[in-house]
Scaffold this active site. Structure first.
Site, PDB file in Angstrom:
ATOM      1  N   ASP A 251       0.833  -1.201   0.000  1.00 42.57           N
ATOM      2  CA  ASP A 251       0.000   0.000   0.000  1.00 42.57           C
ATOM      3  C   ASP A 251       0.874   1.262   0.000  1.00 42.57           C
ATOM      4  OD1 ASP A 251      -2.835   0.925   0.460  1.00 42.57           O
ATOM      5  OD2 ASP A 251      -1.904   1.884   2.181  1.00 42.57           O
ATOM      6  N   GLU A 313       1.677  -0.567  -5.049  1.00 45.48           N
ATOM      7  CA  GLU A 313       0.671   0.454  -5.333  1.00 45.48           C
ATOM      8  C   GLU A 313       1.400   1.786  -5.291  1.00 45.48           C
ATOM      9  OE1 GLU A 313      -3.213   2.863  -3.844  1.00 45.48           O
ATOM     10  OE2 GLU A 313      -1.536   2.437  -2.547  1.00 45.48           O
TER      11      GLU A 313
HETATM   12  C1  GLC Z   1      -4.156   3.006  -0.694  1.00 47.81           C
HETATM   13  C2  GLC Z   1      -5.386   2.163  -0.581  1.00 47.81           C
HETATM   14  C3  GLC Z   1      -6.519   3.038  -0.178  1.00 47.81           C
HETATM   15  C4  GLC Z   1      -6.196   3.640   1.173  1.00 47.81           C
HETATM   16  C5  GLC Z   1      -4.864   4.363   1.142  1.00 47.81           C
HETATM   17  C6  GLC Z   1      -4.365   4.662   2.517  1.00 47.81           C
HETATM   18  O1  GLC Z   1      -4.264   3.964  -1.690  1.00 47.81           O
HETATM   19  O2  GLC Z   1      -5.623   1.484  -1.776  1.00 47.81           O
HETATM   20  O3  GLC Z   1      -7.722   2.348  -0.130  1.00 47.81           O
HETATM   21  O4  GLC Z   1      -7.198   4.559   1.536  1.00 47.81           O
HETATM   22  O5  GLC Z   1      -3.868   3.589   0.531  1.00 47.81           O
HETATM   23  O6  GLC Z   1      -3.935   3.490   3.146  1.00 47.81           O
END
Ligand code: GLC
Length: 588
Positions: A251, A313
């Site tokens: 994440d 991500e």
């Molecule tokens: C990432 C996740 C999202 C979350 C954010 C903070 O972007 O996919 O859902 O709100 O991180 O952890």
């Protein structure tokens, strides 16, 4: 799109032969340009399953509710795993199920080594991993290293300790600006809206320091300069690797290191900000120091048997900066969000596909395609919005509504195009049903912190997180045994339920199944893109022995004589005419 273009062959080691664009041809006269040879599929090590895997994202709250409390859970997922086998997925990625106050739907983790009672117990996680493996499905779990929950014991200790203490240094605490420290330490904004800093109160009730939270105040950012933070996450990796997981979706992978001076940055927070836009690289994202962290993690993963993977991500552009995350000694995959955001036009799709393949092949990594996830408007609705419009952050009942019919038609064409591309592809639960966003949800039902934090200006992500329909005539459309769901399901979801699509020729579900079967049979995931013709409205490429054509334009496109159609995203009429917003796979 240029009238005629040629890419240097060194740019595309995976695209053999000449690359030719030609916009002079009319839509009804697509012919293949002379080729020197048809490329063989490059065969990677078979063990590198992740290079071509189709990975299905499960959002545990909304996939299947085993106990009827209206919130999906791990036993619910285990009971539905056969669906994913039937669909043809290779692996699942589970969004967080760890103990959490749920300030951000579990992306605020209070204990990285447990399961929240909402979702079950640790034994349920073990059972799920075992049941998936028995079925040949690999399991990827979510890891949230940028921030903990404010309910994490470390943050409690930080609040109780003095400024400058070791406990506080695990997070990013600073004195405020202004004469009495009443102003935040810098001007950074939270992704969810409002300042990225919150001031704490000292034990004697006085205003104290500020702490950084790039997301919700319930998600304090960790300080990755501290060795003990790094050691803790190496241990968390081992905890889940020992339980048998096949990888981690990381994440906010681009956020862990902040520019040391925490300099002001006067721009609003937006996805995909960075180089390639007209702005400087933000001081909170994509700092070079993050890469050392992933090199350390890669060593841990490589010390385990099998191929355990990391997927980033990282909302980073341009493609070359994203590719840095998947260099050979770092992560394995990085979501291609530039692709997700690309406009539904032939030039935009051609450009993003080409750029992405170039950038990842330069570091010998696969490209990781994705069209939907739990943070964006489902592509069956997004593609029903006017082309070229910036993606809104959520859609409410009073907002302009997407054209659902158009959106689904384009979504099916987009998915079939994506699944023909070499590399890995992620699917988001429900997209195999053609599920639209819930765009008319009552605002009172919203749970995403974005809605409140933005002062009710951005509706947020609830519309893509609604529990999915399994049975058209059951309570909660088969989501669980009770007629309860944590977000309201729109009545239209009944029409998308799996039981109405299974075995029904032409349904979106059967389209996905066919595409995944053919993708596997033809080795498309480990193939290469060999562009044939491309026009203002049409892109055509070959991957192995298959030819893929998407028609974005208003006119039908006729296929060369004598081809054999393998699958198309909508009926062709007549058989050799590809109508607007349709993708077709055929044998020449
Ligand atoms: C990432 C996740 C999202 C979350 C954010 C903070 O972007 O996919 O859902 O709100 O991180 O952890």
């Amino acid at each position: 799109m240029p009238a005629t273009g040629r890419l240097p062959s060194t740019n595309l080691p995976d695209t053999h032969g000449e690359y030719v664009l030609n916009s002079q041809q009319t839509p009804s006269s697509i012919t293949e340009l002379p080729q020197t040879s048809v490329p063989p599929n490059d065969q990677p090590e078979p063990a590198q399953w992740w290079r071509e895997a189709v990975i299905y994202q499960i959002y545990p709250r909304s996939f299947a509710d085993g106990n009827g409390d209206g919130i999906g859970d791990l036993p619910g997922i285990t009971a539905r795993l056969d669906h994913l086998v039937e669909l043809g997925a290779d692996a699942i990625w589970l969004s967080p199920f760890y103990p959490s106050p749920q300030a951000d739907a579990g992306y605020d983790v209070a204990d990285y080594r447990g399961v929240d009672p909402l979702f079950g117990q640790l034994a349920d996680a073990d059972a799920l991993i075992g049941a998936a493996h028995t079925r040949g499905l690999r399991v990827i779990v979510d890891l949230v290293p940028n921030h903990t929950s404010a309910a994490h014991p470390w943050f409690g200790a930080a609040l109780a300790a003095a400024p400058g203490s070791a406990e506080r240094q695990r997070y990013i605490f600073r004195d405020g600006r202004g004469t009495t420290g009443e102003e935040p330490p810098n001007d950074w904004q939270s992704v969810f809206g409002g300042p990225a800093w919150t001031r704490v109160t000292t034990p004697d009730g006085q205003p104290g320091q500020w702490y950084l939270h790039l997301f919700d105040p319930g998600q304090p950012d960790l300080n990755w300069d501290r060795p003990e933070v790094r050691a803790e996450f190496l241990d968390i990796l081992r905890f889940w690797l020992d339980r048998g997981v096949d990888g981690f979706r990381v994440d906010v992978a681009h956020g862990l290191i902040k520019q040391a001076d925490l300099a002001d940055w006067s721009y609003p927070q937006e996805p995909l900000s960075g180089e390639g836009t007209d702005r400087p690289r933000p001081p909170m994202w994509d700092q070079d120091g993050v890469h050392d962290i992933y090199r350390d993690w890669r060593e841990v993963l490589d010390s385990y048997p099998g191929e355990r993977i990391l997927v980033a991500e990282a909302w980073v552009q341009p493609a070359e900066r994203l590719a840095a995350y998947v260099r050979p000694d770092e992560m394995h995959q990085a979501f291609n969000f530039e692709y997700l955001e690309a406009a539904w036009t032939a030039p935009a799709q051609y450009a993003v596909i080409t750029r992405s393949l170039e950038a990842t092949s330069a570091v010998d990594a696969p490209t990781t395609w994705v069209l939907s996830n739990h943070d964006v408007i489902r592509h069956a609705s997004r593609l029903g919005l006017p082309v070229g419009q910036t993606r809104p952050n959520g859609i409410g009942a009073d907002d302009p509504q997407p054209d659902g019919t158009l959106g689904l038609r384009r979504a099916r064409a987009a998915s079939l195009l994506m699944l023909a591309l070499p590399g890995s592809a992620y699917l988001y639960q429900g997209e195999e049903l053609g599920l639209p966003e819930h765009t008319t949800m009552p605002d009172e039902a919203r749970q995403d912190p974005t809605w409140e934090r933005s002062g009710h200006t951005r509706r947020g992500r609830d519309g893509c997180r609604v529990p999915i329909p399994w049975e058209s005539n059951a309570p909660s459309y088969g989501f669980g045994p009770a007629d309860r769901s944590w977000l309201p399901q729109p009545a239209v979801y009944a029409e998308y339920a799996l039981d109405l699509q299974r075995g029904v020729a032409g349904s979106t579900y059967e389209l996905y199944r066919t595409a995944l079967r053919l993708r596997r049979e033809h080795g498309l995931g480990r193939g290469s893109v060999y562009w044939l013709t491309s026009q203002d409205d049409v892109i055509t490429f070959r991957n192995g022995e298959l030819t893929v054509l998407t028609n974005f334009g208003p006119e039908a496109v006729s296929l060369p004589a004598g081809v054999t159609i393998l699958v198309s995203s909508a009926p062709l009429d007549p058989e050799d005419h590809v109508p607007t917003d349709v993708t077709v796979w055929y044998h020449a």
